[in-house]
Design an enzyme around this catalytic site. Structure first.
Site, PDB file in Angstrom:
ATOM      1  N   ASP A  13       1.010  -1.176  -0.082  1.00 17.70           N
ATOM      2  CA  ASP A  13       0.035  -0.100   0.229  1.00 17.70           C
ATOM      3  C   ASP A  13       0.934   1.218   0.000  1.00 17.70           C
ATOM      4  O   ASP A  13       1.648   1.370   1.026  1.00 17.70           O
ATOM      5  CB  ASP A  13      -0.840   0.014   1.325  1.00 17.70           C
ATOM      6  CG  ASP A  13      -1.771   1.255   1.396  1.00 17.70           C
ATOM      7  OD1 ASP A  13      -1.733   2.136   0.659  1.00 17.70           O
ATOM      8  OD2 ASP A  13      -2.627   1.083   2.315  1.00 17.70           O
ATOM      9  N   GLY A  35      -9.380   4.295  -6.116  1.00 19.91           N
ATOM     10  CA  GLY A  35      -8.048   3.632  -6.251  1.00 19.91           C
ATOM     11  C   GLY A  35      -7.087   4.233  -5.236  1.00 19.91           C
ATOM     12  O   GLY A  35      -7.242   4.603  -4.180  1.00 19.91           O
ATOM     13  N   ASP A  37      -5.834   7.245  -5.540  1.00 16.94           N
ATOM     14  CA  ASP A  37      -6.105   8.486  -5.067  1.00 16.94           C
ATOM     15  C   ASP A  37      -6.946   8.507  -3.675  1.00 16.94           C
ATOM     16  O   ASP A  37      -6.767   9.254  -2.690  1.00 16.94           O
ATOM     17  CB  ASP A  37      -6.912   9.136  -6.054  1.00 16.94           C
ATOM     18  CG  ASP A  37      -6.940  10.667  -6.392  1.00 16.94           C
ATOM     19  OD1 ASP A  37      -6.524  11.266  -5.182  1.00 16.94           O
ATOM     20  OD2 ASP A  37      -7.603  11.408  -7.063  1.00 16.94           O
ATOM     21  N   SER A 124      -2.250   5.087 -13.865  1.00 15.78           N
ATOM     22  CA  SER A 124      -3.218   4.585 -15.049  1.00 15.78           C
ATOM     23  C   SER A 124      -3.786   3.221 -15.487  1.00 15.78           C
ATOM     24  O   SER A 124      -4.642   3.072 -16.080  1.00 15.78           O
ATOM     25  CB  SER A 124      -2.632   5.256 -16.537  1.00 15.78           C
ATOM     26  OG  SER A 124      -3.026   6.500 -16.693  1.00 15.78           O
ATOM     27  N   THR A 125      -3.230   2.407 -14.635  1.00 17.37           N
ATOM     28  CA  THR A 125      -3.472   0.947 -14.948  1.00 17.37           C
ATOM     29  C   THR A 125      -4.708   0.412 -14.135  1.00 17.37           C
ATOM     30  O   THR A 125      -5.011  -0.835 -14.230  1.00 17.37           O
ATOM     31  CB  THR A 125      -2.248  -0.124 -14.806  1.00 17.37           C
ATOM     32  OG1 THR A 125      -1.889  -0.191 -13.193  1.00 17.37           O
ATOM     33  CG2 THR A 125      -0.949   0.494 -15.752  1.00 17.37           C
TER      34      THR A 125
HETATM   35  N1  AR6 Z   1      -1.253   1.323  -3.003  1.00 17.17           N
HETATM   36  C1  AR6 Z   1      -0.443   1.113  -4.296  1.00 17.17           C
HETATM   37  N2  AR6 Z   1      -1.363   1.028  -5.366  1.00 17.17           N
HETATM   38  C2  AR6 Z   1      -2.746   1.274  -5.253  1.00 17.17           C
HETATM   39  C3  AR6 Z   1      -3.413   1.419  -3.996  1.00 17.17           C
HETATM   40  C4  AR6 Z   1      -2.708   1.803  -2.891  1.00 17.17           C
HETATM   41  N3  AR6 Z   1      -3.175   1.915  -1.662  1.00 17.17           N
HETATM   42  N4  AR6 Z   1      -4.578   1.416  -4.306  1.00 17.17           N
HETATM   43  C5  AR6 Z   1      -4.850   1.237  -5.521  1.00 17.17           C
HETATM   44  N5  AR6 Z   1      -3.526   1.026  -6.263  1.00 17.17           N
HETATM   45  P1  AR6 Z   1      -6.028   3.732  -9.932  1.00 17.17           P
HETATM   46  P2  AR6 Z   1      -5.673   5.242 -12.495  1.00 17.17           P
HETATM   47  C6  AR6 Z   1      -3.270   0.428  -7.639  1.00 17.17           C
HETATM   48  O1  AR6 Z   1      -7.215   3.233 -10.314  1.00 17.17           O
HETATM   49  O2  AR6 Z   1      -5.775   4.078 -13.375  1.00 17.17           O
HETATM   50  C7  AR6 Z   1      -9.075   7.664  -9.104  1.00 17.17           C
HETATM   51  O3  AR6 Z   1     -10.491   7.768  -9.202  1.00 17.17           O
HETATM   52  C8  AR6 Z   1      -4.308  -0.150  -8.471  1.00 17.17           C
HETATM   53  O4  AR6 Z   1      -4.408  -1.428  -8.312  1.00 17.17           O
HETATM   54  O5  AR6 Z   1      -5.620   4.234  -8.524  1.00 17.17           O
HETATM   55  O6  AR6 Z   1      -4.628   6.066 -12.739  1.00 17.17           O
HETATM   56  C9  AR6 Z   1      -8.599   9.017  -9.531  1.00 17.17           C
HETATM   57  O7  AR6 Z   1      -9.086   9.989  -8.887  1.00 17.17           O
HETATM   58  C10 AR6 Z   1      -3.699   0.112 -10.004  1.00 17.17           C
HETATM   59  O8  AR6 Z   1      -2.435  -0.843 -10.120  1.00 17.17           O
HETATM   60  O9  AR6 Z   1      -5.331   5.069 -10.695  1.00 17.17           O
HETATM   61  C11 AR6 Z   1      -8.609   9.163 -10.977  1.00 17.17           C
HETATM   62  O10 AR6 Z   1      -9.836   9.620 -11.512  1.00 17.17           O
HETATM   63  C12 AR6 Z   1      -3.037   1.645  -9.738  1.00 17.17           C
HETATM   64  O11 AR6 Z   1      -2.924   1.690  -8.336  1.00 17.17           O
HETATM   65  C13 AR6 Z   1      -8.598   7.646 -11.606  1.00 17.17           C
HETATM   66  O12 AR6 Z   1      -8.836   6.890 -10.479  1.00 17.17           O
HETATM   67  C14 AR6 Z   1      -3.682   2.641 -10.275  1.00 17.17           C
HETATM   68  O13 AR6 Z   1      -4.964   2.410 -10.475  1.00 17.17           O
HETATM   69  C15 AR6 Z   1      -6.984   7.409 -12.010  1.00 17.17           C
HETATM   70  O14 AR6 Z   1      -7.033   6.040 -12.490  1.00 17.17           O
END
Ligand code: AR6
Length: 185
Positions: A13, A35, A37, A124-125
């Site tokens: 995390d 996610g 964020d 972004s993934t």
């Molecule tokens: N620690 C590390 N990685 C994480 C965590 C964590 N606590 N939580 C999730 N991930 P995403 P995006 C991973 O969706 O695709 C949001 O609503 C997750 O499994 O967080 O860039 C923002 O506000 C994945 O592998 O970001 C934007 O609107 C990675 O982090 C949008 O999502 C990125 O997933 C951005 O989407």
């Protein structure tokens, strides 16, 4: 690539990272979301959103491929670097350039702030749907390139992957990057 020596991969995390800076996979409006964020704002507390609000009022937000810095609130890191990654639209809409630009912008802000260690999520993934194999290659090569160009600026650039499957993808991409390095020949 010599910069790849300072790349570290781990699973976990990112809110628990002890690096100087952690990167948030945010959105252009800096309005928070799910996610990583959501996790960063929850763990770091309202001070982070208060600064995002100020930045939005001053600059209108954070266009795709750019980055901004805020406090890290209650997190152990000193700052959070927020970047807006591209949404995946099939790959022909400049997604790769935008994703590389995110990593470059974050590394530049970290360097300008004197932050010697930085932790990245896989930008972004998740919700934005970028295929992780392609994203991993861009992430690692872009950050390694920056480390190589600024050999004295950083101690470590860490990728904190949320799932074991993503960690494996990043490990294979890092192996390929190192194999391609003239130094490993
Ligand atoms: N620690 C590390 N990685 C994480 C965590 C964590 N606590 N939580 C999730 N991930 P995403 P995006 C991973 O969706 O695709 C949001 O609503 C997750 O499994 O967080 O860039 C923002 O506000 C994945 O592998 O970001 C934007 O609107 C990675 O982090 C949008 O999502 C990125 O997933 C951005 O989407």
């Amino acid at each position: 690539m010599t910069g790849s020596e300072k790349l570290v991969l781990s699973r976990g995390d990112i809110t628990e990272a002890t690096t100087d800076a952690i990167v948030n996979a945010a959105n252009q409006g800096l309005v928070g979301g799910g996610g990583v964020d959501g996790a960063i704002h929850r763990a770091g507390g309202p001070e982070i959103m208060a600064e995002c609000d100020r930045i939005r009022a001053e600059k209108g937000g954070c266009p795709t491929g750019t980055a901004v810095v805020t406090t890290a609130g209650r997190l152990r890191a000193r700052v959070v670097i927020h970047t807006a990654g591209p949404r995946w639209k099939g790959g022909a809409k400049g997604e790769a350039e935008d994703l590389a630009s995110c990593y470059r912008a974050c590394m530049e802000l970290a360097r300008e702030g004197g932050h010697r260690s930085v932790a990245f999520p896989s930008i972004s993934t998740g919700i934005y749907g970028y295929p992780v194999e392609e994203a991993a290659e861009i992430a690692l090569s872009t950050v390694a390139g920056h480390l190589e160009r600024h050999p004295d600026a950083f101690d470590e650039a860490r990728f904190v992957l949320f799932s074991e499957a993503d960690l494996e993808v990043y490990k294979r991409a890092l192996d390929r990057l190192k194999e391609g390095s003239p130094d490993s020949a």
